[in-house]
Design a protein around this motif. Structure first.
Motif, short mmCIF file in Angstrom:
data_model
loop_
_atom_site.label_atom_id
_atom_site.label_comp_id
_atom_site.label_asym_id
_atom_site.label_seq_id
_atom_site.Cartn_x
_atom_site.Cartn_y
_atom_site.Cartn_z
N ARG A 202 23.47 0.36 22.50
CA ARG A 202 24.58 -0.51 23.22
C ARG A 202 24.37 -0.13 24.78
NH1 ARG A 202 29.35 -1.76 20.82
NH2 ARG A 202 29.34 -1.44 18.54
N ILE A 203 24.16 -1.53 25.40
CA ILE A 203 23.95 -1.48 26.66
C ILE A 203 24.81 -2.26 27.68
CG2 ILE A 203 22.01 -1.81 28.59
CD1 ILE A 203 19.90 -1.59 26.28
N ALA A 204 25.49 -1.76 28.79
CA ALA A 204 26.19 -2.52 29.81
C ALA A 204 25.38 -3.61 30.38
CB ALA A 204 26.92 -1.66 30.60
N PRO A 205 25.75 -4.79 30.66
CA PRO A 205 24.98 -5.75 31.51
C PRO A 205 24.28 -5.15 32.77
CG PRO A 205 27.23 -6.72 30.96
CD PRO A 205 27.33 -5.06 30.56
N ALA A 206 24.97 -4.62 33.30
CA ALA A 206 24.25 -3.81 34.67
C ALA A 206 22.93 -3.05 34.34
CB ALA A 206 25.35 -3.09 35.62
N ALA A 207 23.14 -2.37 33.26
CA ALA A 207 21.95 -1.43 32.93
C ALA A 207 20.69 -2.31 32.07
CB ALA A 207 22.43 -0.26 31.96
N MET A 208 21.08 -3.52 31.67
CA MET A 208 20.08 -4.19 30.87
C MET A 208 18.67 -4.61 31.83
SD MET A 208 21.20 -5.25 27.81
CE MET A 208 20.54 -7.04 27.38
N ALA A 209 17.67 -4.24 31.11
CA ALA A 209 16.46 -4.21 31.52
C ALA A 209 15.69 -5.82 31.28
CB ALA A 209 15.16 -3.53 31.15
N THR A 210 14.72 -6.42 31.99
CA THR A 210 14.31 -7.59 31.71
C THR A 210 13.87 -7.76 30.33
OG1 THR A 210 13.73 -7.87 34.03
CG2 THR A 210 12.75 -9.35 32.56
N ALA A 211 13.29 -6.86 29.92
CA ALA A 211 12.70 -6.92 28.46
C ALA A 211 13.72 -6.83 27.32
CB ALA A 211 11.68 -5.82 28.10
N ASP A 212 14.78 -6.24 27.92
CA ASP A 212 16.00 -6.13 26.77
C ASP A 212 16.65 -7.45 26.16
OD1 ASP A 212 15.57 -3.33 26.64
OD2 ASP A 212 17.02 -2.97 28.33
N TRP A 213 16.50 -8.36 27.39
CA TRP A 213 17.72 -9.65 26.74
C TRP A 213 17.09 -10.41 25.59
CZ3 TRP A 213 21.85 -10.50 28.98
CH2 TRP A 213 22.26 -9.70 30.11
N ALA A 214 15.76 -10.25 25.50
CA ALA A 214 15.26 -11.06 23.97
C ALA A 214 15.28 -10.33 22.90
CB ALA A 214 13.80 -11.29 24.37
N SER A 215 15.95 -8.72 23.12
CA SER A 215 15.98 -7.99 21.70
C SER A 215 17.40 -7.93 21.32
CB SER A 215 15.43 -6.72 22.00
OG SER A 215 14.03 -6.95 21.98
N VAL A 216 18.23 -8.65 22.07
CA VAL A 216 19.78 -8.59 21.76
C VAL A 216 20.07 -9.15 20.50
CG1 VAL A 216 22.09 -9.15 22.59
CG2 VAL A 216 20.53 -8.45 24.41
N VAL A 217 20.89 -8.35 19.61
CA VAL A 217 20.96 -9.25 18.23
C VAL A 217 22.74 -9.30 18.37
CG1 VAL A 217 19.09 -7.92 17.34
CG2 VAL A 217 21.08 -6.60 17.29
N ALA A 218 23.46 -8.69 19.06
CA ALA A 218 24.90 -8.83 19.08
C ALA A 218 25.63 -8.75 20.25
CB ALA A 218 25.48 -7.89 17.89
N VAL A 219 26.83 -9.20 20.53
CA VAL A 219 27.38 -8.98 21.49
C VAL A 219 28.85 -8.52 21.47
CG1 VAL A 219 28.07 -9.89 23.76
CG2 VAL A 219 26.06 -10.77 22.94
N ASP A 220 29.06 -7.34 22.09
CA ASP A 220 30.53 -6.89 21.79
C ASP A 220 31.33 -7.39 23.17
OD1 ASP A 220 32.10 -4.49 20.32
OD2 ASP A 220 32.52 -4.38 22.65
N ILE A 221 32.59 -7.96 22.73
CA ILE A 221 33.45 -8.43 23.81
C ILE A 221 34.76 -7.42 23.65
CG2 ILE A 221 35.06 -10.24 24.57
CD1 ILE A 221 32.76 -12.39 23.90
N CYS A 222 35.26 -6.99 24.59
CA CYS A 222 36.57 -6.31 24.59
C CYS A 222 37.58 -7.11 25.75
CB CYS A 222 36.33 -4.96 25.19
SG CYS A 222 37.95 -3.95 25.19
N LEU A 223 38.88 -7.33 25.21
CA LEU A 223 39.88 -8.31 26.06
C LEU A 223 40.95 -7.04 26.05
CD1 LEU A 223 39.75 -11.98 25.26
CD2 LEU A 223 39.34 -11.08 27.49
#
Length: 269
Positions: A202-223
């Motif tokens: 689980r990675i926050a947007p600010a900690a995402m590396a360039t190589a991580d974006w293509a390996s995202v399998v799900a997105v968690d949203i909290c409101l």
């Protein structure tokens, strides 16, 4: 001759009657205020639940479509050619999934995209896109259906508005009373050498590396939504989107969380 006697109430009886009347009115007013408070709280909770469910539904629809590309059922055939079961089928390649599916941005907490294309019912009709962005708008010219989400909150304000920017660049309010809007990416990676089990992070947007974006399998949203009614919470606490226990204060807070799987990405062997 006898004089008719007249009888009335004494001062004590009058005071007793007034006291009973005032007590009756006070009880009625108290019951009315309690009923109004309960009704307002229930209405507040219902409104927050509806707003949160709507926002998650809009964002979830875009996330489930994220990264999708067109499947051309008659690759290489003319637009008006007759259907041929033997015709090759192929995915379009004009959409770059590695850079357009999910994008990092300092202004928008979540940016989602997928390929847009048009279809015609017959040669006599104008081609139309059946795909729409977070604002419910379709485009016949844009190559990508884009939906960008952000929280707009004035400095010092406890709540703000959740905004969405559509494909054409216009921005509108989805819901109000938003205290927090957080996005976390679930990244699936292969082990070194491709041998062994995959790992999930689980990675926050600010900690995402360039190589991580293509390996995202799900997105968690909290409101996190805050109500308008002033209520007595008696020092109660709740767990916010940052996973911290904080005081409710004098407002109702509703925290909604959902994880949306991306059907088009993930680690591949």
């Amino acid at each position: 001759m006898t004089r008719a006697t007249q009888s009335g109430v004494t001062l004590l009886e009058l005071l007793v009657g007034l006291a009973i009347g005032l007590m009756t009115i006070a009880v009625a007013l108290g019951a009315l205020l309690i009923s109004r408070g309960v009704s307002g709280t229930v209405s507040d909770a219902s409104q927050l639940q509806q707003q949160g469910a709507y926002a998650l539904r809009v964002a979830g629809r875009q996330l489930r479509q994220a990264g999708a590309i067109r499947l051309n059922m008659a690759f290489g055939a003319a637009a008006d050619a007759a259907e041929d079961p033997a015709q090759p089928v192929a995915f379009e390649t004009t959409f770059d999934r590695s850079t357009r599916t999910l994008q990092n941005d300092t202004t928008y907490a979540l940016r989602v995209g997928y390929q847009n294309f048009t279809e015609t019912v017959s040669t006599a009709t104008t081609a139309q896109s059946l795909l729409s962005d977070c604002l419910g708008r379709s485009s016949t010219t844009a190559a990508v259906v884009q939906s960008d989400f952000r929280l707009q909150r004035a400095t010092g304000a406890a709540t703000g508005d959740l905004l969405c920017r559509g494909t054409d660049g216009s921005e509108e309010v989805l819901i109000g009373n938003v205290a927090d809007f957080r996005v976390t990416y679930l990244v699936q990676t292969l082990p070194a050498g491709g041998v062994g089990a995959t790992t999930m992070r689980r990675i926050a947007p600010a900690a995402m590396a360039t190589a991580d974006w293509a390996s995202v399998v799900a997105v968690d949203i909290c409101l996190e939504l805050a109500g308008d009614e002033n209520i007595d919470t008696a020092g109660a606490t709740y767990r916010n989107c940052a996973q911290s226990d904080v005081s409710l204060g004098n407002r109702m807070h509703v925290v909604l969380r959902n994880t949306f799987q991306l059907r088009s990405q993930g680690a591949a062997r």
